[in-house]
Scaffold this motif. Structure first.
Motif, mmCIF file in Angstrom:
data_model
loop_
_atom_site.group_PDB
_atom_site.id
_atom_site.type_symbol
_atom_site.label_atom_id
_atom_site.label_comp_id
_atom_site.label_asym_id
_atom_site.label_seq_id
_atom_site.Cartn_x
_atom_site.Cartn_y
_atom_site.Cartn_z
ATOM 1 N N SER A 25 0.859 -1.240 0.016
ATOM 2 C CA SER A 25 -0.005 -0.069 -0.024
ATOM 3 C C SER A 25 1.080 1.035 0.079
ATOM 4 O O SER A 25 1.757 1.426 0.844
ATOM 5 C CB SER A 25 -0.832 -0.044 1.368
ATOM 6 O OG SER A 25 -1.461 1.150 1.309
ATOM 7 N N THR A 26 0.469 2.036 -0.743
ATOM 8 C CA THR A 26 1.237 3.444 -0.803
ATOM 9 C C THR A 26 -0.005 4.450 0.067
ATOM 10 O O THR A 26 0.321 4.968 0.966
ATOM 11 C CB THR A 26 1.414 3.971 -2.068
ATOM 12 O OG1 THR A 26 2.541 3.014 -2.701
ATOM 13 C CG2 THR A 26 2.290 5.454 -2.011
ATOM 14 N N THR A 45 -3.128 4.190 1.212
ATOM 15 C CA THR A 45 -3.827 3.785 2.491
ATOM 16 C C THR A 45 -2.881 3.712 3.772
ATOM 17 O O THR A 45 -3.445 4.596 4.559
ATOM 18 C CB THR A 45 -4.707 2.413 2.312
ATOM 19 O OG1 THR A 45 -5.287 2.616 0.999
ATOM 20 C CG2 THR A 45 -5.590 2.128 3.304
ATOM 21 N N ARG A 51 -5.033 -4.470 6.564
ATOM 22 C CA ARG A 51 -5.044 -4.824 5.313
ATOM 23 C C ARG A 51 -4.726 -6.318 5.007
ATOM 24 O O ARG A 51 -3.397 -6.712 5.614
ATOM 25 C CB ARG A 51 -4.429 -3.917 4.206
ATOM 26 C CG ARG A 51 -4.384 -4.441 2.695
ATOM 27 C CD ARG A 51 -3.747 -3.318 1.798
ATOM 28 N NE ARG A 51 -4.781 -2.362 1.319
ATOM 29 C CZ ARG A 51 -4.510 -1.535 0.491
ATOM 30 N NH1 ARG A 51 -3.623 -1.549 -0.273
ATOM 31 N NH2 ARG A 51 -5.459 -0.340 0.415
HETATM 32 N N1 CP Z 1 -6.366 2.959 -3.228
HETATM 33 C C1 CP Z 1 -5.547 2.443 -2.497
HETATM 34 O O1 CP Z 1 -5.956 1.608 -1.622
HETATM 35 O O2 CP Z 1 -4.129 2.478 -2.501
HETATM 36 P P1 CP Z 1 -2.878 1.846 -2.030
HETATM 37 O O3 CP Z 1 -3.086 0.229 -2.362
HETATM 38 O O4 CP Z 1 -1.679 2.388 -2.631
HETATM 39 O O5 CP Z 1 -3.051 2.074 -0.499
#
Ligand code: CP
Length: 320
Positions: A63-64, A66, A115
């Motif tokens: 993830s970036t 979130t 997550r």
């Molecule tokens: N939209 C979203 O969940 O982006 P990330 O995977 O970077 O968290």
């Protein structure tokens, strides 16, 4: 941002999905997030609303947006924030999700942000731990804070959500973002269309109160909002598209396809974005794009969610 004790008590202890929230719950979170935007835009971006509270971010998938926005959100509210690195944790030695969560639970956090690649992981954790749990994306199931930040972005740009035509385009089958957005937008009275090849549509999609469109021309006609999704290859088990070139030709958003939407239609993308696959660069960076606003609203929504869940009038943080 209004102090929690000046607001009605939010009726949920966890945020596991949009399913289960009433339209009033959703509007309440959006109102709180609107107020949180002001904090993030101040030179001094700090509030003491969550001082003394402990937040743990537990991300089993990359993830970036979130993860970093949850971290910033907690810090802006004065919480102590710990990012648990799964790559260097005992998960690598075979520890289960539940054992990992129970270990963290024993350290008495107030909120756990998770997550995970499996649908239902956040709900499972919520049954085991003594603190609030937020689903930051579970498999192809739900990503509720993404849908909330998308709704906030739309509401701030258009003034309302009810009655808008929203086209969600791309890999609907593997997208938790699509699922949460469909639930939220329907709850607030938008007209939702999904646009995808048949290979990228879930079998039960017609039961989700959406209009199913097979071409971008049909799906984008007079749309107020065009929401693009990437091909989620990490969840694909077979070949769902014949070639990227052909996919972009039929389903990639370019100027010619966008011209079917209303001239002031918003272009949205939850990220990460694959330019030249589902969206052309000139559209992603163009005047109708609100992709950077979505990122900003992500911090505000996560501040709002954590404030609502960690209301001091609710007895959180007591590990069972
Ligand atoms: N939209 C979203 O969940 O982006 P990330 O995977 O970077 O968290």
């Amino acid at each position: 941002m209004t102090r929690s004790d000046e607001l009605p008590l939010y009726p949920h202890r966890h945020l596991l999905g949009i399913r289960g929230l009433s339209p009033h719950d959703i509007e309440d979170l959006l109102d709180r997030a609107d107020a949180a935007v002001a904090i993030s835009r101040q030179a001094e971006k700090k509030s003491a609303i969550l001082r003394g509270r402990t937040q743990i971010n537990l991300f089993f998938e990359a993830s970036t947006r979130t993860q970093s926005s949850f971290e910033l959100a907690g810090k802006r509210l004065g919480a102590d924030v710990m990012n648990m690195s799964v790559a260097s944790s005992s998960v690598k030695k075979g520890e289960t999700l539940i054992d990992t969560a129970m270990t963290l639970n024993a350290m008495r956090p107030d909120i756990l942000i998770i997550r995970h690649q499996s649908a239902g992981a956040a709900a499972l954790l919520a049954q085991k731990v003594g603190c609030s749990v937020v689903n930051a994306g579970d498999g192809a199931h739900e990503h509720p804070t993404q849908a909330l930040l998308d709704a906030l972005t739309i509401r701030r740009a258009k003034g309302h959500i009810g009655g808008l035509v929203v086209a969600i385009c791309g890999d609907i089958l593997h997208s938790r973002v699509a699922r949460s957005n469909i639930l939220l937008l329907n709850a607030l009275g938008a007209r939702v269309r999904v646009v995808a090849p048949s290979t990228l549509l879930p079998s039960g999609i017609a039961d989700m109160s959406v209009e199913v469109c097979r071409t971008m021309q049909e799906g984008l006609k007079d749309a107020d909002v065009v929401m693009m999704l990437r091909l989620q290859r990490e969840r694909m088990t077979g070949s769902f598209v014949s070639s990227v070139r052909e996919y972009f030709h039929y389903y990639g958003l370019d100027a010619a396809k966008l011209a079917h939407a209303k001239p002031d239609a918003l272009v949205m993308h939850p990220g990460p974005m694959n330019r030249g696959v589902e969206i052309a660069s000139e559209i992603a960076d163009g005047p109708q794009s609100v992709i950077q606003e979505q990122v900003e609203m992500g911090v505000a929504v996560r501040m709002a969610v954590m404030q609502a869940l960690m209301d001091p009038r609710r007895n959180t943080g007591a590990a069972q």
